[in-house]
Design an enzyme around this catalytic site. Structure first.
Site, mmCIF file in Angstrom:
data_model
loop_
_atom_site.group_PDB
_atom_site.id
_atom_site.type_symbol
_atom_site.label_atom_id
_atom_site.label_comp_id
_atom_site.label_asym_id
_atom_site.label_seq_id
_atom_site.Cartn_x
_atom_site.Cartn_y
_atom_site.Cartn_z
ATOM 1 N N PHE A 1 -26.108 12.112 -41.259
ATOM 2 C CA PHE A 1 -26.683 12.191 -39.917
ATOM 3 C C PHE A 1 -28.047 12.885 -39.942
ATOM 4 O O PHE A 1 -28.913 12.492 -40.698
ATOM 5 C CB PHE A 1 -25.675 12.798 -38.929
ATOM 6 C CG PHE A 1 -24.514 11.861 -38.697
ATOM 7 C CD1 PHE A 1 -24.658 10.742 -37.890
ATOM 8 C CD2 PHE A 1 -23.301 12.055 -39.354
ATOM 9 C CE1 PHE A 1 -23.602 9.840 -37.714
ATOM 10 C CE2 PHE A 1 -22.241 11.162 -39.182
ATOM 11 C CZ PHE A 1 -22.399 10.057 -38.359
ATOM 12 N N SER A 2 -28.238 13.949 -39.152
ATOM 13 C CA SER A 2 -29.598 14.467 -38.957
ATOM 14 C C SER A 2 -30.165 15.240 -40.138
ATOM 15 O O SER A 2 -31.338 15.619 -40.099
ATOM 16 C CB SER A 2 -29.655 15.316 -37.699
ATOM 17 O OG SER A 2 -29.510 14.483 -36.566
ATOM 18 N N ILE A 3 -29.378 15.459 -41.189
ATOM 19 C CA ILE A 3 -29.973 15.979 -42.424
ATOM 20 C C ILE A 3 -31.078 15.018 -42.875
ATOM 21 O O ILE A 3 -32.063 15.421 -43.494
ATOM 22 C CB ILE A 3 -28.898 16.115 -43.528
ATOM 23 C CG1 ILE A 3 -27.821 17.137 -43.123
ATOM 24 C CG2 ILE A 3 -29.529 16.477 -44.864
ATOM 25 C CD1 ILE A 3 -28.299 18.550 -42.949
ATOM 26 N N LYS B 1 -33.336 13.769 -41.206
ATOM 27 C CA LYS B 1 -34.629 14.148 -40.625
ATOM 28 C C LYS B 1 -35.426 15.036 -41.565
ATOM 29 O O LYS B 1 -36.653 14.980 -41.593
ATOM 30 C CB LYS B 1 -34.415 14.852 -39.277
ATOM 31 C CG LYS B 1 -33.854 13.964 -38.174
ATOM 32 C CD LYS B 1 -33.650 14.762 -36.882
ATOM 33 C CE LYS B 1 -33.267 13.875 -35.701
ATOM 34 N NZ LYS B 1 -31.892 13.398 -35.749
#
Length: 382
Positions: free
Chosen positions: A67-69, A71
């Protein structure tokens, strides 16, 4: 008989103990945990199962949607372009991507995209999740929109579209898609098993997600014109959909990256290890310093938590992430509990990825246990 495998130096024995406890109690289904010092792993552990039926052990090369890792990998890609003189975070986005100037966005700067302060935190409705898999078309849609608040004045977490916004710039500077640029310039050279757009050949290594138990929520109670509603429901993240081939193969830099703790720590230790790994200098000190230029500090308009953003990363925020240490530290989290922390003073990177998702947007009890154990050791160093 513990089903935790991997390496852990004696100094970090408490980290192994914390991880083993969570795996053996069943709190973890399957997970990986890695800590690097000076760019080298001192903890590289994995254990549990890659599937809810507990038929497939989590192995050394199991991948999972982080998921947002993801980013932080987008931020790393942007910093690489900065270091090469091809990107200036204080330049207008439209300088690189002229179409982005439409509808009052001419003055938005690259740093606003990287710090979630651009005002463009998702897509105008109607939009379905599958619409964002065509990343170029979805980028072009964002270029036509008006911002939802005055850029630079507050953060509104760019939950789903972070990779599309930065991907639009990467595409115009390099002629390559974000996923391809990341693979060729970072993951490949560093031999890091992290993918923004995962090949079908790797699907059998991907762990099945167990979505969080979330309370029933009546979305009609949220004002439809709020930044929160428009960011989190346009489109809505659908966890079963995250296991489909279309999702896995799409180059979703906001939340679609697949990797494990080892590959996350390998890549992100570029930040904690002074921009150098494997005898090659990727980033200068000056480029890394950009991360720590404060961009926002307050309650985020999209996820309603107090957050501090530098350029490309979160900065320590004791209310929202109490176990992320203070100091020269940058970090971020993936929904469900995945976590990465770079501690530059101690040249330490911490990374954690798992398949049983916790209910919170940021962190989990399990992540906190590992963070505590790790930074109790690190902060004990003279």
């Amino acid at each position: 008989m513990s089903n935790v495998a991997g390496i852990c130096t004696d100094e970090f024995a408490a980290v192994r103990a914390a991880f083993t406890e969570q795996v053996e109690s069943g709190a973890e289904l399957g997970a990986s945990l890695c800590v690097t010092v000076d760019g080298e792993p001192v903890v590289d552990l994995w254990g549990g199962y890659a599937d809810p039926g507990q038929t497939k052990p989590w192995t050394a090369d199991t991948l999972v949607n982080t998921f947002s890792i993801t980013k932080t990998m987008v931020a790393l890609s942007a910093l690489l372009l900065v270091d090469r003189g091809e990107l200036d975070v204080h330049q207008k986005v439209a300088h690189y991507w002229p179409e982005f100037a439409a509808n009052g966005k001419a003055d938005i700067e690259v740093r606003h995209l990287l710090s979630h302060t651009s005002g463009v935190s998702s897509w105008e409705a109607p939009i379905a999740l599958a619409d964002i898999y065509d990343t170029e078309a979805a980028e072009n849609r964002l270029a036509t929109q008006a911002p939802w608040w005055e850029p630079g004045t507050a953060s509104g977490y760019h939950a789903m579209n972070y990779g599309h916004l930065m991907g639009g710039i990467v595409r115009r500077i390099t002629g390559r898609s974000l996923g391809r640029f990341f693979a060729e310039e970072l993951a490949g050279p560093l031999d890091a098993d992290f993918h923004i757009g995962t090949a079908a050949a790797d699907f059998e290594r991907i762990a099945d997600l167990v979505p969080p138990e979330l309370p029933e929520f009546d979305q009609s109670l949220l004002p439809q014109d709020s930044v929160m509603f428009k960011t989190l429901f346009q489109p809505l993240l659908d966890f079963p959909e995250c296991g489909t081939p279309a999702w896995r193969q799409a180059e979703l830099g906001g939340m679609g990256g697949h990797g494990n703790a080892r590959s996350i720590a390998r890549l992100q230790s570029l930040i904690s290890n002074g921009g150098e790994l494997g005898g090659r200098k990727f980033l200068s000190d000056k480029t890394i310093e950009l991360i720590f230029e404060p961009q926002s500090d307050g309650v985020d308009l999209a996820i309603m938590l107090p957050l501090r953003f530098g350029i490309g990363y979160g900065l320590p925020q004791p209310q929202t992430a109490p176990h992320v240490p203070d100091g020269k530290v940058c970090w971020w989290a993936g929904i469900g509990g995945a976590m990465v922390v770079n501690d530059l003073e101690h040249r330490v990177t911490f990374a954690y990825a798992m398949n049983r998702m916790a209910a919170g947007l940021i962190g989990s009890d399990r992540a906190d246990a590992y963070l505590r154990a790790t930074f109790d050791v690190v902060r004990g160093w003279a």
